[in-house]
Scaffold this motif. Structure first.
Motif, PDB file in Angstrom:
ATOM      1  N   THR A 334      -7.398  30.536  98.185  1.00 41.68           N
ATOM      2  CA  THR A 334      -6.826  30.108  99.588  1.00 41.68           C
ATOM      3  C   THR A 334      -7.749  29.525 100.468  1.00 41.68           C
ATOM      4  O   THR A 334      -7.649  28.738 101.016  1.00 41.68           O
ATOM      5  CB  THR A 334      -6.096  31.365 100.214  1.00 41.68           C
ATOM      6  OG1 THR A 334      -5.075  32.243  99.442  1.00 41.68           O
ATOM      7  CG2 THR A 334      -5.533  31.000 101.661  1.00 41.68           C
ATOM      8  N   THR A 404      -8.598  36.683 105.031  1.00 42.35           N
ATOM      9  CA  THR A 404      -7.342  36.009 105.225  1.00 42.35           C
ATOM     10  C   THR A 404      -6.434  37.041 104.801  1.00 42.35           C
ATOM     11  O   THR A 404      -5.363  37.294 105.835  1.00 42.35           O
ATOM     12  CB  THR A 404      -7.035  34.878 104.081  1.00 42.35           C
ATOM     13  OG1 THR A 404      -8.116  33.928 104.260  1.00 42.35           O
ATOM     14  CG2 THR A 404      -5.577  34.405 104.668  1.00 42.35           C
ATOM     15  N   ALA A 405      -6.255  38.176 103.918  1.00 38.50           N
ATOM     16  CA  ALA A 405      -5.599  39.217 103.631  1.00 38.50           C
ATOM     17  C   ALA A 405      -5.736  40.511 104.211  1.00 38.50           C
ATOM     18  O   ALA A 405      -5.085  41.573 103.945  1.00 38.50           O
ATOM     19  CB  ALA A 405      -5.396  39.325 102.213  1.00 38.50           C
ATOM     20  N   THR A 410      -8.584  41.172 100.872  1.00 39.08           N
ATOM     21  CA  THR A 410      -8.697  39.869 100.593  1.00 39.08           C
ATOM     22  C   THR A 410      -9.629  39.692  99.278  1.00 39.08           C
ATOM     23  O   THR A 410      -9.511  38.935  98.470  1.00 39.08           O
ATOM     24  CB  THR A 410      -9.609  39.306 101.773  1.00 39.08           C
ATOM     25  OG1 THR A 410      -9.024  39.121 102.749  1.00 39.08           O
ATOM     26  CG2 THR A 410     -10.046  37.944 101.458  1.00 39.08           C
ATOM     27  N   THR A 413      -7.786  40.523  96.340  1.00 39.76           N
ATOM     28  CA  THR A 413      -6.950  39.126  95.740  1.00 39.76           C
ATOM     29  C   THR A 413      -7.925  38.478  94.811  1.00 39.76           C
ATOM     30  O   THR A 413      -7.187  37.801  93.851  1.00 39.76           O
ATOM     31  CB  THR A 413      -6.568  38.604  97.069  1.00 39.76           C
ATOM     32  OG1 THR A 413      -5.570  39.302  97.939  1.00 39.76           O
ATOM     33  CG2 THR A 413      -5.971  37.220  96.802  1.00 39.76           C
TER      34      THR A 413
END
Length: 632
Positions: A334, A404-405, A410, A413
């Motif tokens: 991402t 981001t998550a 994150t 991920t």
């Protein structure tokens, strides 16, 4: 009846500390009967002398301008005091009198024998100063975690570094307690790297983060912070003054490898110094331009070198090349591609079992550097994936700050994305994948097992954060502040955010067997929150094993490292391959740098050439600016 000698050695990655006035006299930490201890090294005679001999080992060592040897005597809780003795030996003396025991937060010595120490006590830091071996006076008491990062050559100025993004990132004090300056960087970070050497020099070297880059900066009394825009870098750096007092040796971390630069601040020139591809674990310039380096790659154990041919303590007796084939893997993500150092056993083909070694920090990164755990796993037939997930150093400040998550999620991920990429390429067997991490890496291991069940067939978590809220309440003030910066507040103010990123939340979903290693005296990842996690595993009927160590977060006794490595490799062999419970065949060495301080050192032959440091370089909680004891 004496106990038999241990069948292992421990070693750490650092060049020897060199006396500023006699560059043939040095101090280093090395193996002594399976423990890390402090040694002297006389380069003229190539003879080592063991200085310390403590049941729990000794890690912190230094040497001052008069060639006195310094070390920090601490208990299993990390509390102690600084001691010293002459280079040739003699009675050990307290560095400063009337100083209470505390946690080591830095040592500084100038050329006239002035000593400054910073000691932590709970949430505060106190700086003391005085003549070597004499009565101390309290210089200042700070209400936050801080580290003494420099003392001027004349001993009149002391620099103290705090959280790099705080309003008091760097404080400069006079020895009478007067504050000369409080420095910070709006919207970025600021790190203190010490005062320039030489009589009358008061220039303080700093690294400044600004607009997505890292720049050198300097400060002196009566002036504002001066940035050197011609000396800027896209990825993290650390720097050290050269003896001339106007040049700086800069080590840049970039994509898992190193670049060495020399900056002349007077001439405003930046020169790349030739080094082979790989990682420089350390580099320092001494008198007459003699540059000492410690270089390594994944398959080449560390090698020390001196450009002037000065004899340095020798490396351990490891092969010139260790087994393994290294590939760089870039997986789309991402916020940009995720870089992985993938090492596979030689002579093996087709999908194979893989162990993800998850680095700690969180501000740290895996390097193309020799790692004893990688060596052991590859020699045992496992492939190894070292993922520099978002939040890692070595890829610039934007990558460092990408969450981001959410915190932890994150990084999980990225681990899952790399696993999918390796499976798609046919390099690994999706039915035989495991995670292994220490400290923050252990936290990510537990979080990945719970949030992505079915992806992993086993996990090893060593001294992890298992329950974020409980850990926040009982950890060190520095790590508590780090939590609050990462999450944007405390567990009380943001309970949902902490719960969402906490491994204990996902215990009911965990479906892979787990080996959990914890330390009874761990101040950073406290044992209470680990025990709560273990109790939850038992209550939910989750298959797990526990190994408790009678140490703190950082241990200096090789027996513990051997126990952890042997237990982990046997556990992974059983869970991923169903093989016999056999001990690893490669040298038993645990990873270093997973938890802000080194755990490993090398073994000297008493009175002869010692075995010198190897392994990765540790970084402090901010990441990438390794500090030696400060000297004037």
């Amino acid at each position: 009846m004496t106990a038999p000698p241990p069948r292992y050695r421990v070693f750490r990655a650092a060049l020897p500390e060199v006396c500023a006035t006699d560059p043939l006299r040095m101090v280093f930490t090395a193996d002594a009967g399976g423990r890390c201890e402090v040694f002297t090294w006389d380069a003229e005679t190539a003879v080592a002398r063991q200085v310390t001999d403590r049941p729990t080992g000794t890690f912190h060592g230094s040497i001052d301008a008069d060639a006195h040897v310094w070390w920090f005597e601490e208990d299993t809780h990390g509390v102690g005091r600084w001691m010293f003795q002459p280079f040739g030996g003699g009675p050990a003396r307290e560095g400063l009198q009337s100083v209470p025991a505390g946690r080591a937060h830095g040592l500084g010595t100038d050329r006239s024998g002035t000593v400054a120490v910073a000691l932590g006590d709970g949430g505060t830091t106190t700086v003391y100063a005085g003549p070597r071996g004499g009565e101390a006076r309290a210089v200042t008491r700070l209400s936050h975690h801080a580290t003494l990062t420099g003392i001027s050559a004349s001993g009149d100025l002391i620099a103290v570094g705090a959280q790099a993004r705080s309003p008091h990132a760097v404080t400069v004090l006079r020895t009478d307690g007067t504050r000369c300056a409080v420095l910070s960087e709006d919207g970025g970070a600021l790190w203190s790297l010490g005062f320039a050497p030489g009589p009358g020099r008061q220039d303080l070297l700093l690294v400044r983060e600004s607009h997505g880059r890292y720049l050198l900066a300097t400060w002196r009394p009566g002036q504002l912070l001066v940035t050197h825009p011609w000396c800027t870098f896209e990825t993290e750096i650390t720097a050290r003054w050269c003896p001339d007092g106007h040049s700086v040796l800069i080590r840049q971390d970039r994509h898992g490898r190193s670049i060495l630069h020399r900056a002349d601040l007077a001439a405003r020139t930046l020169t790349v110094l030739p080094t082979p591809p790989g990682t420089l674990l350390d580099a320092a310039e001494h008198v007459n331009g003699d540059v000492h380096t410690l270089w390594t790659t994944t398959t080449a154990p560390p090698r020390t070198a001196s450009t002037a041919g000065t004899p340095l303590p020798c490396l351990p007796d490891l092969p010139v090349r260790v087994p393994g084939l290294v590939r760089d893997l870039w997986t789309p993500g991402t916020d940009g591609p995720v870089h992985t150092l993938f090492t596979l056993p030689e002579g093996m083909s087709g999908p194979m079992p893989v162990v993800f070694l998850v680095h700690g920090g969180p501000a740290d990164h895996d390097r193309d550097a020799y790692d004893g755990t990688v060596h052991s796993l590859v020699a045992s037939g496992f492939a190894v994936a070292r993922v520099n997930y978002r939040g890692s150093t070595g890829y610039g400040p934007v990558w460092r700050g990408a969450m981001t998550a959410g915190v932890g999620l994150t990084q999980v991920t990225d681990l899952a994305s790399v696993r999918a990429d390796l499976v798609a390429r046919g390099w690994v067997d999706p039915r035989r994948t495991a995670l292994w991490g220490t400290s923050w890496g252990g936290y990510l291991t537990l979080l990945a097992l719970g949030t992505r069940p079915g992806l992993w067939q086993a996990g090893v978590a060593v001294k992890p954060v298992a329950h974020l809220t409980r850990a926040h309440a009982t950890t060190t003030p520095a790590l508590r502040a780090l939590d609050e910066r990462l999450f944007g507040g405390t567990p009380r103010s943001l309970p949902g955010r902490y719960a969402r990123s906490s491994p204990h939340t996902y215990v009911p979903h965990l479906d892979a067997p787990l080996l959990l290693v914890a330390a009874r005296h761990d101040a950073k990842c406290p044992p209470g929150q680990v025990q709560e996690y273990l109790d939850a595993l038992t209550a939910h009927g989750k298959r797990h094993e526990a190994l408790w160590l009678d140490t703190g977060h950082d241990g200096y006794d090789g027996r513990d490292h051997v126990d952890v490595l042997r237990s982990a490799v046997v556990f992974l062999d059983r869970e991923l391959r169903g093989g016999p419970s056999t001990a690893p065949t490669a040298p038993p060495v645990t990873r270093q740098g997973e938890s802000r301080r080194s755990e490993n050192c090398s073994r000297p032959a008493t009175g002869r050439t010692p075995q010198n440091p190897t392994e990765r370089n540790p970084d402090h909680a901010e990441g990438h600016h390794q500090q030696r004891p400060a000297r004037g």
